[in-house]
Design a protein around this motif. Structure first.
Motif, PDB file in Angstrom:
ATOM      1  N   LYS A 113       8.696 -74.416   9.676  1.00  0.00           N
ATOM      2  CA  LYS A 113      10.134 -74.521   9.945  1.00  0.00           C
ATOM      3  C   LYS A 113      10.625 -73.434  10.902  1.00  0.00           C
ATOM      4  O   LYS A 113      11.612 -73.633  11.593  1.00  0.00           O
ATOM      5  CB  LYS A 113      10.926 -74.505   8.638  1.00  0.00           C
ATOM      6  N   PRO A 117      15.918 -75.742   8.713  1.00  0.00           N
ATOM      7  CA  PRO A 117      16.475 -76.165  10.005  1.00  0.00           C
ATOM      8  C   PRO A 117      16.627 -77.682  10.077  1.00  0.00           C
ATOM      9  O   PRO A 117      15.753 -78.413   9.583  1.00  0.00           O
ATOM     10  CB  PRO A 117      15.425 -75.684  11.014  1.00  0.00           C
ATOM     11  N   ARG A 128      20.182 -64.701  11.599  1.00  0.00           N
ATOM     12  CA  ARG A 128      20.640 -66.086  11.439  1.00  0.00           C
ATOM     13  C   ARG A 128      21.902 -66.097  10.584  1.00  0.00           C
ATOM     14  O   ARG A 128      22.882 -66.776  10.893  1.00  0.00           O
ATOM     15  CB  ARG A 128      19.525 -66.905  10.785  1.00  0.00           C
TER      16      ARG A 128
HETATM   17  S1  SF4 Z   1      13.478 -70.765   9.337  1.00  0.00           S
HETATM   18 FE1  SF4 Z   1      12.349 -69.016  10.199  1.00  0.00          FE
HETATM   19  S2  SF4 Z   1      13.318 -68.641  12.213  1.00  0.00           S
HETATM   20 FE2  SF4 Z   1      14.725 -69.940  11.021  1.00  0.00          FE
HETATM   21  S3  SF4 Z   1      16.136 -68.521   9.996  1.00  0.00           S
HETATM   22 FE3  SF4 Z   1      14.452 -68.912   8.531  1.00  0.00          FE
HETATM   23  S4  SF4 Z   1      12.959 -67.260   8.911  1.00  0.00           S
HETATM   24 FE4  SF4 Z   1      14.348 -67.350  10.689  1.00  0.00          FE
END
Ligand code: SF4
Ligand code: SF4
Length: 479
Positions: free
Chosen positions: A429, A464, A347
């Motif tokens: 999340k 998110p 990410r």
């Molecule tokens: S919320 Fe979960 S899927 Fe999204 S970047 Fe963080 S660890 Fe990864």
């Protein structure tokens, strides 16, 4: 010591398609990416071969007691293979050894392709196999909490061969021989040879303290493309204290040099904690000075003996800082980088690239653009010293045992494996995250902290935009 191993990818081909748009990887590319991505702990070990027990004894103070001669810890992991692009031209990358450099494509053989077509499930591409739990060291963060001495119920050579026979009916994986210290097994060379004979690719994770000219020559003779060695501090004093054995730093460094002299590729693994997070640059420079091929940072997963190190676990914001450092540092480093057990790195890559006005394409970022954070249960799994199957070494749940059921059946039928392959089941999340196809969060940490392997990754600071619920996992992590 034990290690980590993990991985990512999954039926997310579809989701990857959405994520990558026109850059969606082809099946071949995805396979290569999966094979490249190592997550979790793996020790890279060294083979002993028919070496005499005396030859295998640790150079440092001999452990008392039984059975096995001492051996190093290892960290498997790794894979050979070079790092993706995105690096400035002119930086010479060292890509010594590695399965891919030998033209090996894990999970790309006819058995794997037939299996995938028949079942719709990806074949395992990397299997970390703890062939013994015995170890000559007692590292503080060891997943296996391994110690010197005999462990009852360890798989026999016949049981290992039978399982290899079964594995190759569905895949041609890289098999990371780990421990404990894999060099503690007197039949390690038989295991290595059998893997080769059946079309799998063995690599080894070790602490390197036992590497002599004789053992390194064996490694080369038995076509071990690369070993991984855990170095957690840049100085002997700090490393020895952490590893629980005086002199092991110097022995590991010497072992690395000997392996290099014999043409065996070397990867250095570093488990990052609050104790060494500010020393990563120094450890990187040490790795570069040693002329190794790869530098993989592992994020501590608090299971096994590592659960005692919960206080040394980096808080989410520090994770973010270290992973951001890795993103920038690898641009100029000659070493292959691979943050491991830190799925949110994938990410972060996308966020930082976007801030730089770049798109994460294969041309620009190589295999980092093609793989996923956590591959546990997707194209990667772990076999314990007694034959238990887990998604990775840190994922503290046994999904079957190869003494009772064929590996291929467990891989195909396990509910947990199948849950991990379906990203739509992710909760919290992570379930709402637009990066779940490339990240997925660490399922072992979710299991350890919340008791539910599908819950949110507790050590990710990202929230998110689509997530409207309470970030309970974050609050938990901060407590
Ligand atoms: S919320 Fe979960 S899927 Fe999204 S970047 Fe963080 S660890 Fe990864
Ligand atoms: S569950 Fe965590 S430790 Fe295991 S492979 Fe995935 S990211 Fe690595």
């Amino acid at each position: 010591m034990a290690d980590n191993v993990g991985n990512a990818d999954a039926r997310p081909d579809l989701e990857l398609g959405e994520e990558f748009g026109e850059n969606k990887p082809t099946i071949d590319e995805q396979e290569m990416a999966d094979a490249q991505a190592g997550c979790g702990q793996t020790a890279i070990g060294m083979p002993l071969g028919e070496a005499r027990q005396d030859d295998l004894r640790p150079r440092p103070a001999e452990a008392e007691g039984s059975g096995h001669p001492g051996a190093p810890l290892g960290h498997p992991g790794g894979h050979p293979g070079g790092h993706p692009g995105g690096h400035p031209a002119g930086v010479e990358r060292q890509r010594h050894g590695g399965a891919r450099s030998m033209g090996f494509r894990p999970g790309g053989g006819p058995a794997a392709l037939a299996y995938q077509e028949r079942t719709g499930i990806k074949a395992p591409r990397i299997i970390a196999w703890e062939i013994t739990r015995s170890c000559n060291l007692s590292c503080a963060h060891c997943r296996a909490a391994a110690e010197f001495g005999h462990y009852s119920g360890e798989l026999s050579l016949d049981e290992i061969k039978t399982t290899v026979d079964d594995i190759v009916t569905i895949s041609n994986p890289i098999i990371i021989l780990t421990g404990g210290e894999p060099l503690m097994r007197p039949d390690i060379w038989d295991i290595v040879d059998y893997c080769h004979e059946k079309g799998a690719m063995p690599v080894i994770g070790t602490n390197a303290t036992m590497i002599t000219d004789e053992i390194a020559a064996k490694m080369a003779e038995h076509k071990i493309p690369r070993i991984s060695v855990s170095i957690d501090f840049p100085t002997a004093e700090e490393h020895d204290k952490f590893r629980g054995q005086e002199g092991c730093f110097d022995q590991s460094i010497e072992g690395i040099k000997i392996a290099k002299r014999h043409g065996v590729g070397v990867q250095i693994n570093t488990t990052v904690t609050t104790l060494n997070a500010d020393k990563i640059e120094e450890i990187h420079d040490l790795a570069e000075d040693l002329g190794v091929d790869a530098f993989h940072i592992f994020m501590l997963v608090p299971t096994g003996r590592g659960s005692d190190l919960l206080e040394q676990e980096l808080p989410p914001e520090e994770y973010e800082r270290v992973l951001t450092w890795a993103y920038h540092r690898q641009k100029t480093s000659p070493l292959h980088f691979k943050p491991t057990d830190s799925p949110h790195y994938y990410r972060i890559i996308r966020q930082l690239a976007k801030a730089e006005g770049k798109k994460v394409t294969r041309e620009e970022y190589g295999l980092d653009a093609m793989t996923r954070g956590c591959l546990g249960g997707i194209t990667f799994c772990f076999i314990s010293h007694v034959g238990d199957i887990q998604p990775c070494g840190y994922f503290d749940m046994q999904l079957g045992n190869i003494k009772e059921q064929p590996f291929s059946q467990i891989w195909t039928e396990s509910k947990v494996f199948n849950d991990l392959r379906d990203y739509s089941l992710l909760k919290g999340k992570c379930g709402a995250c637009e990066y779940k196809a490339v990240c997925g969060g660490c399922r072992a940490r979710a299991l350890e902290i919340t008791g539910d392997y599908l819950e949110a990754e507790p050590y990710c600071s990202y929230e998110p935009p689509n997530w409207t619920g309470e970030c309970a996992e974050k609050a938990t992590a901060e407590e």
